[in-house]
Design an enzyme around this catalytic site. Structure first.
Site, PDB file in Angstrom:
ATOM      1  N   LEU A  86      38.526 -11.042  75.923  1.00  0.00           N
ATOM      2  CA  LEU A  86      39.128 -11.727  74.777  1.00  0.00           C
ATOM      3  C   LEU A  86      38.473 -11.326  73.462  1.00  0.00           C
ATOM      4  O   LEU A  86      39.082 -11.427  72.400  1.00  0.00           O
ATOM      5  CB  LEU A  86      39.000 -13.250  74.953  1.00  0.00           C
ATOM      6  N   GLY A  87      37.229 -10.926  73.516  1.00  0.00           N
ATOM      7  CA  GLY A  87      36.521 -10.571  72.295  1.00  0.00           C
ATOM      8  C   GLY A  87      35.044 -10.447  72.570  1.00  0.00           C
ATOM      9  O   GLY A  87      34.571 -10.596  73.700  1.00  0.00           O
ATOM     10  N   GLY A  96      31.109 -11.199  70.600  1.00  0.00           N
ATOM     11  CA  GLY A  96      30.323 -11.686  69.480  1.00  0.00           C
ATOM     12  C   GLY A  96      28.903 -11.185  69.570  1.00  0.00           C
ATOM     13  O   GLY A  96      28.588 -10.252  70.320  1.00  0.00           O
ATOM     14  N   GLY A  97      28.041 -11.806  68.791  1.00  0.00           N
ATOM     15  CA  GLY A  97      26.664 -11.358  68.726  1.00  0.00           C
ATOM     16  C   GLY A  97      25.912 -11.538  70.023  1.00  0.00           C
ATOM     17  O   GLY A  97      24.923 -10.851  70.272  1.00  0.00           O
ATOM     18  N   PHE A  98      26.352 -12.451  70.904  1.00  0.00           N
ATOM     19  CA  PHE A  98      25.606 -12.745  72.117  1.00  0.00           C
ATOM     20  C   PHE A  98      26.271 -12.201  73.372  1.00  0.00           C
ATOM     21  O   PHE A  98      25.783 -12.414  74.468  1.00  0.00           O
ATOM     22  CB  PHE A  98      25.428 -14.262  72.271  1.00  0.00           C
ATOM     23  N   GLY A  99      27.406 -11.540  73.228  1.00  0.00           N
ATOM     24  CA  GLY A  99      28.039 -10.981  74.398  1.00  0.00           C
ATOM     25  C   GLY A  99      29.545 -11.104  74.365  1.00  0.00           C
ATOM     26  O   GLY A  99      30.134 -11.522  73.364  1.00  0.00           O
ATOM     27  N   VAL A 152      33.462 -12.255  75.828  1.00  0.00           N
ATOM     28  CA  VAL A 152      34.167 -13.414  76.364  1.00  0.00           C
ATOM     29  C   VAL A 152      35.387 -12.914  77.130  1.00  0.00           C
ATOM     30  O   VAL A 152      36.153 -12.066  76.622  1.00  0.00           O
ATOM     31  CB  VAL A 152      34.604 -14.386  75.247  1.00  0.00           C
ATOM     32  N   LYS A 179      32.012 -16.870  78.864  1.00  0.00           N
ATOM     33  CA  LYS A 179      31.123 -16.242  77.877  1.00  0.00           C
ATOM     34  C   LYS A 179      29.969 -15.610  78.647  1.00  0.00           C
ATOM     35  O   LYS A 179      29.105 -16.301  79.183  1.00  0.00           O
ATOM     36  CB  LYS A 179      30.616 -17.281  76.885  1.00  0.00           C
ATOM     37  N   ASP A 199      26.068 -22.610  62.667  1.00  0.00           N
ATOM     38  CA  ASP A 199      26.874 -21.384  62.680  1.00  0.00           C
ATOM     39  C   ASP A 199      28.366 -21.713  62.603  1.00  0.00           C
ATOM     40  O   ASP A 199      29.175 -21.172  63.365  1.00  0.00           O
ATOM     41  CB  ASP A 199      26.560 -20.558  63.934  1.00  0.00           C
TER      42      ASP A 199
END
Length: 786
Positions: free
Chosen positions: A475-476, A478-481, A483, A497, A594
């Site tokens: 799905l996308g 981000g900074g932590f991994g 999804v 996630k 955040d």
């Protein structure tokens, strides 16, 4: 009254039955003019007004109905003082004052209440009339609450508000600004536990409705010839008035706040207040004063603590109390399908469960209400109230929990032993299943699972659900991994996630997110379903949000058109309510740190849900701010004091919320935006437009023609208040929610923080010692703040 007619100062409109009258009036002792409605028999008793915060200085005001079905109140210079709103259009809009005291706008002869274009009952002032709802529409976000006058001569909204708090099991609460003053209590099937005077009688019938769409209370009159109203008076008292035909005057039928025990949490945690005792505060059985010296000096706010820690086994017992006002239910759990015996079984199996009671006291009682953590604001009632069972360690309870449960046949639950035996058997099976799953994750310690109190998914299940983390399911990132979308065997869709092994979010951040979200329950927070830990793999399993994140709409040239103005305001209101819950209404005070468009997920009905709590910080009950050397967050959303000095508080989240509102309204990103005519970012651009008196030019052109200018202006105004340079100048989220939902005047904003133009690339981070931030707005972590 239709579109060709006006109601001028000096003219009035009377309801069909002659009960109510509508027009302009001047409060006693004042010279200002207001538009409102009052009882025909008692003109001095005003029950609703339109412009309560914006008076008219002369007698040249008029009320008109526009062709769109909007009520417009004009002053002598034809400037709009107040207006209603509507999301639908009408062929033949008509304004009518009903004999219930409800001013409505309808289309022609359509008298169905569900089809009204607008109604004053949705926007109460200080008075609740029969048939009027007090509470929230959980779908649209409409919140109906009462607010007192500022004074006898000033009808502007005062300090006191009465409304339903939907956190935990809903309860009726009186607040002075943001502080809880009096808790009417939760509904027990007949009345609110702290206001037994409201139980059914020959005159009144109160009704409480709570379902997935709405929660509200209203009252009806058994005799239509009786006039009655519930009012929050300027001093903060909640009073129920009834009209006397003999004296032609009002008399007080009931008053909610009558003694010192009604002061919220007067006795602190785990204590009981009894106005007939001296002193009025006493620790519950098994508890002792937290500060004996303060307790002896009659300062009870510190409350009580356990004399002996719980055993956290089925040997714990329960002490019953009768005739009490139940404790604060904002952190409670409820289910109407369990019996009282089943409720006890559930409570004894969870060490965090401190007490339980019936949800509904009618008949033999039904439903299950459980409390987790300290018990606040419990009192003994002279009449009414209900039973509650409070957990004690076995050594304190006198008999073991097992023996006490055998004795509790007086609870009136037939077949309790059979049900209890079945419950224990089921719980045993569940325990075995959980143990089996645990063994599959050989390196997951018992302590971690107990700490998280969440279902643990094994890696095989997650791999199967995501087609072994197929790129087609991604799905996308981000900074932590990354999804992934997944589907469990039973068909439930999930979002996984998967933390990158090189992610900055280690085990501590991972556990932080799990522990925080597991304790948070709100319709505007994403729901965490469970987690998975297997060797180096750490995953969080969420409810799946089919519309993904907010940034995929508002910043996309095509998809942005799907978010019209009403949807955007719904999203803004939902985010505000979610933050209010985190900051004030949850059992824990949470600073998210955040808040940004990519962390707002949208469900299939475009309801917003705040996500990603990996950077969140939990505060103690009295803590409101902190400092850190490890600055985390996203450029463009961080407040100045946090980005530069590492100082964060609830006002840091407020700043981020203000930036987000400006992005939602404008469709532009704060980070990366630079106006071609002057070197300003989005905050600076919004400020310049405001300063020059043309703030509506900020609105996204894709819905500029369909938005309500007054609402758009208010959103921009509130956003600018949120992004002011100094934290103390920014409102808190409770004030933000009130400002967004009302039409009261707002203070003028001051210059925003970070309102200059974009920095050159080499200075685009908070410290140029670190790598520059990439364009995908992933979260950043800086180890040293300046």
């Amino acid at each position: 009254m239709n579109t060709t007619q006006s109601l001028r100062d000096g003219e009035t409109l009377v309801s069909t039955g002659g009960s109510f009258e509508l027009g302009f009036f001047t409060p006693a002792g004042s010279t200002s003019r207001y538009f409102g409605l009052w009882y025909k028999k008692s003109p001095q008793t005003v029950v609703w007004m339109a412009n309560r915060g914006i008076p008219i200085s002369n007698k040249f005001g008029t009320l008109n109905v526009t062709s769109q079905g909007i009520l417009v109140l004009l002053n002598g210079t034809n400037n709009i003082v107040w207006s209603s709103n509507t999301s639908t259009t009408a062929q033949n809009p008509v304004a009518q004052l009903l004999d219930s005291g409800n001013l409505v706008v309808r289309d022609g002869n359509d008298n169905k209440a569900e089809n009204f274009l607008w109604q004053s009952f949705d926007y109460p002032c200080d008075t609740l009339l029969p048939g009027m709802k007090l509470g929230s529409n959980l779908v649209t976000g409409l919140n109906r609450f009462l607010s007192s006058w500022k004074g006898k001569e000033n009808p502007a909204p005062g300090q006191f508000t009465l409304g339903i708090d939907v956190q935990g099991y809903p309860q009726l609460i009186l607040r002075k600004e943001t502080r809880i003053m009096y808790r009417v209590g939760s509904w027990n099937g007949q009345y609110f536990t702290g206001f037994p005077e409201l139980k059914p009688d020959p005159i009144y019938r109160f009704e409480f409705v709570f379902n997935r769409n709405e929660v509200y209370v209203k009252f009806e009159l058994q005799n239509s010839s009786v006039f009655s109203r519930l009012t929050v008076i300027p001093s903060g008292l909640v009073q129920l008035f009834t009209w006397s035909h003999q004296t032609n005057d009002w008399y007080v039928f009931a008053t909610a706040v009558v003694d010192q025990c009604e002061n919220y949490a007067l006795c602190g945690a785990n204590a009981r207040c009894d106005s007939n005792s001296s002193p009025v505060c006493d620790c519950l059985d098994g508890f002792i004063p937290k500060s004996p010296s303060e307790w002896d000096s009659q300062n009870w706010t510190g409350g009580c603590i356990r004399r002996t820690p719980l055993d956290c086994t089925d040997k714990d017992g329960f002490q019953s109390y009768t005739g009490v006002k139940l404790p604060d239910t904002s952190s409670s759990w409820y289910d109407d399908s369990f019996s009282l015996v089943e409720c006890e079984g559930l409570c004894i199996q969870n060490c965090s469960c401190f007490a339980y009671a019936n949800l509904d006291i009618r008949g033999r009682g039904s439903g299950c209400l459980r409390w987790f953590g300290d018990l606040m604001d419990t009192r003994r009632l002279a009449e009414g109230g209900q039973d509650i069972y409070i957990r004690l360690a076995a050594s304190q309870s006198g008999v073991t929990g097992e023996k006490k449960r055998k004795k509790k046949t007086h609870a009136g639950v037939i077949g309790g032993a059979v049900i209890l035996g079945s419950s224990i058997l089921i719980l045993g099976i569940v325990f075995c299943i959980r143990r089996r799953k645990h063994r599959k994750n050989g390196n997951v310690e018992d302590r971690k699972e107990e700490e998280m109190e969440l279902p643990m998914f094994d890696l095989t299940t997650i791999e199967h659900a995501t087609f072994n983390f197929s790129s087609s399911k991604k799905l996308g990132e981000g900074g932590f991994g990354a999804v992934y979308k997944g589907e469990l065997i039973e068909g439930q869709e999930i979002a996984v996630k998967r933390l990158s092994k090189s992610s900055g979010q280690g085990l501590n951040e991972f556990k932080n997110e799990v522990l925080l979200i597991a304790k948070l329950q709100h319709r505007n927070l994403v729901k965490l379903l469970g987690c998975c830990i297997h060797e180096d793999e750490k995953m969080l399993i969420y409810e799946y949000m089919p519309n993904r994140s907010l940034d995929s709409f508002i910043f996309d040239p095509t998809r942005r058109k799907f978010l019209d103005w009403s949807k955007r305001t719904h999203i803004i209101d939902g985010i505000a309510r979610g933050l209010l819950y985190l900051h004030q209404d949850s059992r824990l005070r949470i600073i998210h740190r955040d808040i940004k468009a990519s962390n707002i997920l949208l469900d299939n009905e475009l309801n917003p849900k705040i996500s990603d709590f990996g950077l969140a910080r939990m505060f103690g009950g009295d803590q409101t701010e902190a400092n850190t050397k490890r600055v985390v967050g996203t450029f463009g959303y961080m407040s100045p004091e946090y980005a530069l000095d590492g100082h964060f508080s609830v006002k840091s989240d407020v700043f981020s919320f203000g930036v987000l509102v400006l992005e939602i309204v404008s469709g532009k990103k704060n980070r990366g935006f630079c106006h071609p005519d002057y070197n300003k970012n989005l905050l600076g651009h919004a400020w310049m437009l405001w300063f020059n008196g043309i703030p509506l030019e900020l609105i996204d052109e894709c819905f500029a023609d369909s938005c309500t200018p007054s609402k758009a202006l208010r959103c921009i105004h509130v956003a600018l208040l949120c992004v002011q340079q100094r934290p103390e100048d920014r409102p808190n989220m409770s004030s933000v929610v009130l400002m967004l939902g009302s039409e009261n005047p707002l203070p003028q904003p001051k210059q925003p923080g970070f309102f200059m133009g974009s920095n050159p690339p080499e200075k685009d981070t908070l410290s140029n010692k670190h790598q520059s931030h990439s364009a995908n707005e992933v979260t950043v972590t800086l180890l040293q703040a300046r």
